[in-house]
Design a protein around this motif. Structure first.
Motif, mmCIF file in Angstrom:
data_model
loop_
_atom_site.group_PDB
_atom_site.id
_atom_site.type_symbol
_atom_site.label_atom_id
_atom_site.label_comp_id
_atom_site.label_asym_id
_atom_site.label_seq_id
_atom_site.Cartn_x
_atom_site.Cartn_y
_atom_site.Cartn_z
ATOM 1 N N GLU A 130 0.827 -1.118 -0.005
ATOM 2 C CA GLU A 130 0.150 -0.050 -0.031
ATOM 3 C C GLU A 130 0.778 1.289 0.086
ATOM 4 O OE1 GLU A 130 -2.645 2.845 -0.001
ATOM 5 O OE2 GLU A 130 -3.303 0.852 -0.631
ATOM 6 N N SER A 131 0.583 2.258 -0.884
ATOM 7 C CA SER A 131 1.506 3.434 -1.089
ATOM 8 C C SER A 131 0.549 4.623 -1.347
ATOM 9 C CB SER A 131 2.515 3.092 -2.339
ATOM 10 O OG SER A 131 3.526 1.971 -1.914
ATOM 11 N N SER A 132 -0.530 4.728 -0.961
ATOM 12 C CA SER A 132 -1.504 5.822 -1.221
ATOM 13 C C SER A 132 -0.914 7.010 -0.227
ATOM 14 C CB SER A 132 -2.997 5.547 -0.873
ATOM 15 O OG SER A 132 -3.388 4.316 -1.569
ATOM 16 N N GLY A 133 -1.205 7.982 -1.110
ATOM 17 C CA GLY A 133 -0.547 9.423 -0.241
ATOM 18 C C GLY A 133 -0.268 10.662 -1.084
ATOM 19 N N ASP A 134 0.553 11.490 -0.646
ATOM 20 C CA ASP A 134 0.694 12.789 -1.181
ATOM 21 C C ASP A 134 2.266 12.673 -1.749
ATOM 22 O OD1 ASP A 134 -1.838 13.854 -1.186
ATOM 23 O OD2 ASP A 134 -1.506 14.725 0.799
ATOM 24 N N TYR A 135 2.530 13.080 -2.931
ATOM 25 C CA TYR A 135 3.789 12.891 -3.407
ATOM 26 C C TYR A 135 4.187 13.976 -4.263
ATOM 27 C CZ TYR A 135 3.382 7.845 -2.503
ATOM 28 O OH TYR A 135 3.408 6.822 -1.868
ATOM 29 N N ARG A 136 5.454 14.399 -4.170
ATOM 30 C CA ARG A 136 5.853 15.263 -5.179
ATOM 31 C C ARG A 136 6.741 14.585 -6.266
ATOM 32 N NH1 ARG A 136 6.529 20.271 -5.652
ATOM 33 N NH2 ARG A 136 5.967 20.845 -3.420
ATOM 34 N N TYR A 137 6.451 15.145 -7.449
ATOM 35 C CA TYR A 137 6.851 14.290 -8.706
ATOM 36 C C TYR A 137 7.779 15.286 -9.639
ATOM 37 C CZ TYR A 137 3.368 16.807 -11.788
ATOM 38 O OH TYR A 137 2.863 17.725 -12.547
ATOM 39 N N MET A 138 8.545 14.674 -10.449
ATOM 40 C CA MET A 138 9.333 15.401 -11.437
ATOM 41 C C MET A 138 9.319 14.550 -12.773
ATOM 42 S SD MET A 138 13.172 16.779 -11.673
ATOM 43 C CE MET A 138 13.919 15.004 -11.351
ATOM 44 N N THR A 139 8.997 14.967 -13.828
ATOM 45 C CA THR A 139 8.889 14.196 -15.000
ATOM 46 C C THR A 139 9.475 14.946 -16.184
ATOM 47 O OG1 THR A 139 6.569 13.458 -14.432
ATOM 48 C CG2 THR A 139 7.102 13.309 -16.663
ATOM 49 N N VAL A 140 10.025 14.142 -16.980
ATOM 50 C CA VAL A 140 10.938 14.707 -17.981
ATOM 51 C C VAL A 140 10.408 14.206 -19.087
ATOM 52 C CG1 VAL A 140 13.286 15.069 -19.109
ATOM 53 C CG2 VAL A 140 13.145 14.879 -16.544
ATOM 54 N N TRP A 141 10.079 15.201 -20.278
ATOM 55 C CA TRP A 141 9.454 14.590 -21.472
ATOM 56 C C TRP A 141 10.317 14.926 -22.716
ATOM 57 C CZ3 TRP A 141 4.730 12.472 -21.470
ATOM 58 C CH2 TRP A 141 3.675 12.512 -20.428
ATOM 59 N N VAL A 142 10.250 14.270 -23.751
ATOM 60 C CA VAL A 142 11.016 14.533 -24.903
ATOM 61 C C VAL A 142 10.010 14.519 -26.031
ATOM 62 C CG1 VAL A 142 11.719 12.217 -25.361
ATOM 63 C CG2 VAL A 142 13.142 14.144 -26.119
ATOM 64 N N ASN A 143 10.185 15.410 -27.019
ATOM 65 C CA ASN A 143 9.567 15.402 -28.360
ATOM 66 C C ASN A 143 10.194 14.691 -29.290
ATOM 67 O OD1 ASN A 143 8.209 16.267 -30.602
ATOM 68 N ND2 ASN A 143 7.170 18.059 -29.459
ATOM 69 N N ASN A 144 9.414 13.554 -29.694
ATOM 70 C CA ASN A 144 10.205 12.897 -30.748
ATOM 71 C C ASN A 144 9.057 12.995 -31.747
ATOM 72 O OD1 ASN A 144 12.359 11.571 -29.481
ATOM 73 N ND2 ASN A 144 11.217 10.137 -28.425
ATOM 74 N N ASP A 145 9.567 13.498 -32.982
ATOM 75 C CA ASP A 145 8.760 13.507 -34.141
ATOM 76 C C ASP A 145 7.417 14.267 -33.942
ATOM 77 O OD1 ASP A 145 10.761 12.581 -35.891
ATOM 78 O OD2 ASP A 145 10.192 10.747 -35.176
ATOM 79 N N GLY A 146 7.198 15.394 -33.095
ATOM 80 C CA GLY A 146 5.862 15.977 -32.844
ATOM 81 C C GLY A 146 5.112 15.034 -31.659
ATOM 82 N N ARG A 147 5.751 14.164 -31.098
ATOM 83 C CA ARG A 147 4.877 13.527 -30.139
ATOM 84 C C ARG A 147 5.749 13.484 -28.658
ATOM 85 N NH1 ARG A 147 4.286 7.152 -30.000
ATOM 86 N NH2 ARG A 147 6.307 7.372 -30.407
ATOM 87 N N TRP A 148 5.158 14.042 -27.651
ATOM 88 C CA TRP A 148 5.682 13.932 -26.567
ATOM 89 C C TRP A 148 5.786 12.745 -25.636
ATOM 90 C CZ3 TRP A 148 8.647 17.974 -25.098
ATOM 91 C CH2 TRP A 148 8.295 19.378 -25.325
ATOM 92 N N GLN A 149 6.712 12.314 -25.276
ATOM 93 C CA GLN A 149 6.932 11.200 -24.481
ATOM 94 C C GLN A 149 7.686 11.122 -23.250
ATOM 95 O OE1 GLN A 149 8.874 8.639 -28.081
ATOM 96 N NE2 GLN A 149 7.438 7.049 -27.236
ATOM 97 N N MET A 150 7.517 10.381 -22.401
ATOM 98 C CA MET A 150 8.099 10.460 -20.986
ATOM 99 C C MET A 150 9.329 9.600 -21.084
ATOM 100 S SD MET A 150 6.418 9.480 -17.320
ATOM 101 C CE MET A 150 5.099 10.641 -17.617
#
Length: 160
Positions: A130-150
């Motif tokens: 069980e891991s429910s709760g509040d979190y801080r996140y950081m996500t890095v996206w890259v645009n590959n041929d017009g499509r954003w991917q994580m």
């Protein structure tokens, strides 16, 4: 002296941003893009698609959202690859019932974007625990041929 895992990962993220961000000659500045708000809307939409795919355990959608070299740093500080994360979701070891993100800052640097915020997870399991709760996140996206991917993301539990 032994380096700590979070420091190594932070160095890796900074290196990734430096390597994938276009560099300017000395004295040049990067103009504010007229499309910046459009890019941010695209990223918000993509993040909604991501959270929906996680809650529905839509492995096909996640396969498209994550780059082949995607990495995730889970709340325990473990580095998880794309294939490991897909396997965990398929087996039910990782599970989400509700995901409520709140983006606080989005920075776009050429074909790379960084999104930082908070997220509330409900009915959540990581590693079968069980891991429910509040979190801080950081996500890095890259645009590959017009499509954003994580390409990478990380979450840390917020202590209350």
């Amino acid at each position: 002296m032994k380096m700590q895992t979070p420091r190594i990962l932070a160095i890796g993220f900074v290196s990734l941003l430096c390597l994938t961000t276009p560099h300017k000659a000395a004295g040049q500045t990067t103009p504010v893009s007229e499309n910046n708000s459009s890019v941010k809307r695209d990223l918000e939409k993509r993040f909604r698609e991501y959270t929906e795919a996680l809650t529905k355990r839509d492995l096909n959608a996640l396969e498209q959202i994550w780059t082949d070299d995607y990495v995730f740093i889970n709340p325990r500080g473990e580095l998880v690859t794309k294939s490991q994360r897909l396997s965990n979701l398929k087996a039910g070891v990782t599970e989400f019932q509700a995901i409520r993100p709140k983006s606080e800052r989005t920075e776009v640097h050429g074909n790379v974007a960084l999104d930082v915020g908070t997220v509330t997870l409900e009915g959540t399991k990581y590693g079968g625990k069980e891991s429910s709760g509040d979190y801080r996140y950081m996500t890095v996206w890259v645009n590959n041929d017009g499509r954003w991917q994580m390409i990478a993301n990380q979450i840390t539990r917020i202590a209350h």
